[in-house]
Scaffold this active site. Structure first.
Site, PDB file in Angstrom:
ATOM      1  N   SER A 265       0.831  -1.207   0.000  1.00 12.97           N
ATOM      2  CA  SER A 265       0.000   0.000   0.000  1.00 12.97           C
ATOM      3  C   SER A 265       0.858   1.247   0.000  1.00 12.97           C
ATOM      4  O   SER A 265       2.079   1.193   0.133  1.00 12.97           O
ATOM      5  CB  SER A 265      -0.902   0.000   1.228  1.00 12.97           C
ATOM      6  OG  SER A 265      -0.125   0.324   2.372  1.00 12.97           O
ATOM      7  N   LYS A 266       0.161   2.356  -0.109  1.00  6.78           N
ATOM      8  CA  LYS A 266       0.809   3.659  -0.098  1.00  6.78           C
ATOM      9  C   LYS A 266       1.625   3.843   1.184  1.00  6.78           C
ATOM     10  O   LYS A 266       2.678   4.463   1.181  1.00  6.78           O
ATOM     11  CB  LYS A 266      -0.310   4.686  -0.244  1.00  6.78           C
ATOM     12  CG  LYS A 266      -0.139   5.990   0.424  1.00  6.78           C
ATOM     13  CD  LYS A 266      -1.342   6.853   0.148  1.00  6.78           C
ATOM     14  CE  LYS A 266      -1.751   7.613   1.391  1.00  6.78           C
ATOM     15  NZ  LYS A 266      -2.839   8.554   1.168  1.00  6.78           N
ATOM     16  N   ARG A 267       1.119   3.263   2.277  1.00  3.20           N
ATOM     17  CA  ARG A 267       1.849   3.384   3.550  1.00  3.20           C
ATOM     18  C   ARG A 267       3.251   2.784   3.460  1.00  3.20           C
ATOM     19  O   ARG A 267       4.189   3.259   4.076  1.00  3.20           O
ATOM     20  CB  ARG A 267       1.062   2.735   4.690  1.00  3.20           C
ATOM     21  CG  ARG A 267       0.506   3.790   5.655  1.00  3.20           C
ATOM     22  CD  ARG A 267      -0.512   3.215   6.601  1.00  3.20           C
ATOM     23  NE  ARG A 267      -1.767   2.972   5.912  1.00  3.20           N
ATOM     24  CZ  ARG A 267      -2.490   1.852   6.012  1.00  3.20           C
ATOM     25  NH1 ARG A 267      -2.084   0.871   6.758  1.00  3.20           N
ATOM     26  NH2 ARG A 267      -3.612   1.718   5.342  1.00  3.20           N
TER      27      ARG A 267
END
Ligand code: GLU
Length: 513
Positions: A265-267
């Protein structure tokens, strides 16, 4: 005759597509090109609450950057235009009506509170997954529980309503996924999904199936996250009478975090600093999310890396040009298991593709970099420098970073090498070498520069290995780098001699005894 292959990539403009989405586009594209089919870009923007401005443009630029060109789509047009669902709004009502008329869908008037109450009630009764389904629908406010008159009245009074699919209570829904094989789902586990929302817009499910049918899509290749929706889509095809021409499904494996624990994910990008988006994007919290493009990845390398996230040809070969991918790609070779993201593999691919570039191609990139820095260079010199550096770097921008000494005399010298290698012996050799170089013409070749050095070493009775690092230090300021003799060839004898003299002057007192 086999039907002509038609596939689509159908993103929703809800933010930047991460590389999982681009991989979906790529697999669709490869499949279509291999079979001389058509690759379509359709924008699924029926959920206006999730619309993020700029995402469609972002996506188109990203596809363009990595060379995935749609044959039909929002910009290309085509026989089934428009390709943006919000512009097709009026087409869907008819099919919702058809489902209602056939008893496969119904109107529902429940308010948000009433739906929440129902969920609470089911939770209290320990129902694991509270759903609007064959059982609960009979306790709710819809055209199955209300009289025809009541329904009519509500509609005339302008009460908001949705249209829901009437999922059969007991039925087996089967589909043969090209990646996963047969999948069987019991209809009792499915929700009576909303097909038309109260704003008159279709939901994803209805619009997606209707458009795939109208656009004559033959294969639906999409991410694993859509697998739970597939049985519902099969029911829709069945109820709309389109089961005979239903597309084949292929659900692609998830992209996993580097440690394999959970979805990428973006995280992960924010935490580790590596890109998970094809291009940069600034999100709502003002985070600047890294992009493969801006980080210096070559589009060919990115594409090759992406193709291997979930597919492999079953051979040792890892480098595939787009054309080779088109030839070799097989849906049957897609893995079922999630694909672990490994940024080092992406870097490795970049390095491989960088090495394959001609010196002239790299010179173009270096010249741009030099221009930004206000450093002048001939094209020839830039090509020569690029040739010397390309084996040693991962990104084109590193050529400039690691090769500044080709343009600017060293201002500082690597302390460690000075301490270890700046010996009296080296100083003697360097003095003599500088003098000898000055007697040569400026445009010396690498071989000639080497011959002059060998002569000096011979005269002084010193082995080359004992002074090479000191010479490199004097010329470049560094302890390692590209071949030194070609470096001297690029610099010329005057500049090399002056750099050596400079170093002798500045480092002379640090002589190791
Ligand atoms: N609009 C869906 C998405 O955002 C498309 C899924 C599909 O391909 O059916 O990915």
């Amino acid at each position: 005759m086999e039907q002509k292959v038609r596939v689509r990539f159908a993103p929703s403009p809800t933010g930047p597509q991460h590389i999982g989405g681009i991989r979906t586009a790529l697999y669709n594209y490869l499949f279509a090109k291999q079979l001389k089919g058509t690759f379509i870009l359709r924008i699924e923007d029926t959920d206006q609450t999730r619309y993020v401005p700029g995402s469609e443009e972002y996506l188109k630029k990203a596809l363009d950057w990595c060379g995935i060109q749609p044959d039909e789509g929002v910009d290309q047009g085509g026989p089934y235009a428009p390709y943006r669902q919000s512009e097709r709004k009026d087409m869907y009502q008819k099919y919702a009506q058809q489902l209602i008329d056939a008893g496969h869908a119904y109107y529902a008037f429940d308010t948000e509170e009433e739906l929440n109450e129902m969920r609470e009630r089911l939770k209290e009764a320990r129902v694991a997954q509270p759903q609007y389904n064959a059982i609960t629908r009979m306790t709710m406010k819809n055209s199955l529980t209300l009289s025809e008159k009541e329904v009519k009245e509500k509609m005339e009074a302008g009460e908001p309503y949705v249209i829901r699919l009437k999922v059969p209570r007991k039925d087996e829904v089967r589909l043969n996924d090209m990646v996963r094989g047969w999948i069987m789902v019991h209809s009792s586990t499915l929700d009576d999904k909303v097909l038309m929302k109260s704003d008159g817009m279709p939901t994803y499910h209805l619009a997606n199936v209707v458009d795939d049918h109208l656009m004559k899509i033959t294969h639906v290749i999409r991410g694993e996250e859509w697998l739970p929706s597939a049985p519902l889509h099969v029911l829709l095809y069945r109820f709309l009478g389109w089961e005979d021409t239903m597309p084949k499904f292929a659900h692609l494996p998830l992209l996993l975090k580097p440690d394999g624990n959970g979805k990428l994910s973006k995280r992960d990008s924010l935490k580790h600093g590596f890109p998970v988006f094809p291009m940069e994007w600034i999100d709502d919290d003002n985070n600047q999310l890294a992009g493969f493009k801006e980080d210096g990845y070559l589009p060919e390398a990115f594409l090759n890396f992406l193709a291997f996230l979930g597919w492999n040809p079953g051979t040792e070969q890892e480098i595939f040009s787009k054309e080779e991918l088109i030839k070799s790609f097989k849906i049957e070779q897609i893995n079922k298991a999630g694909a672990r993201f490994d940024i080092n593999k992406a870097k490795w691919y970049n390095q491989q593709y960088l090495k394959q570039k001609t010196n002239e191609e790299l010179a173009e990139m270096l010249l741009k970099e030099l221009e930004k820095e206000g450093v002048a260079s001939s094209r020839e010199k830039a090509a020569f420098v690029s040739g010397l550096m390309k084996e040693r770097v991962t990104f084109p921008a590193e050529i400039w970073k690691n090769a500044q000494f080709f343009y600017v005399a060293p201002q500082r010298y690597d302390e460690k090498i000075v301490n270890k290698k700046w010996t009296e012996e080296a100083v003697t050799v360097l003095k003599a070498y500088a003098n000898a170089l000055k007697e040569q013409s400026n445009g010396i070749s690498a071989d000639e520069a080497k011959a002059v050095l060998e002569q000096v070493l011979n005269d002084l009775g010193v082995k080359m290995g004992r002074v090479m690092q000191a010479l490199r230090l004097a010329v470049t300021g560094e302890g390692s780098g590209p071949d030194l003799m070609p470096t001297i060839e690029v610099l010329g004898t005057a500049e090399t001699a002056s750099r050596i003299e400079n170093a002798l002057e500045r480092l002379g007192d640090k002589v190791k005894t």
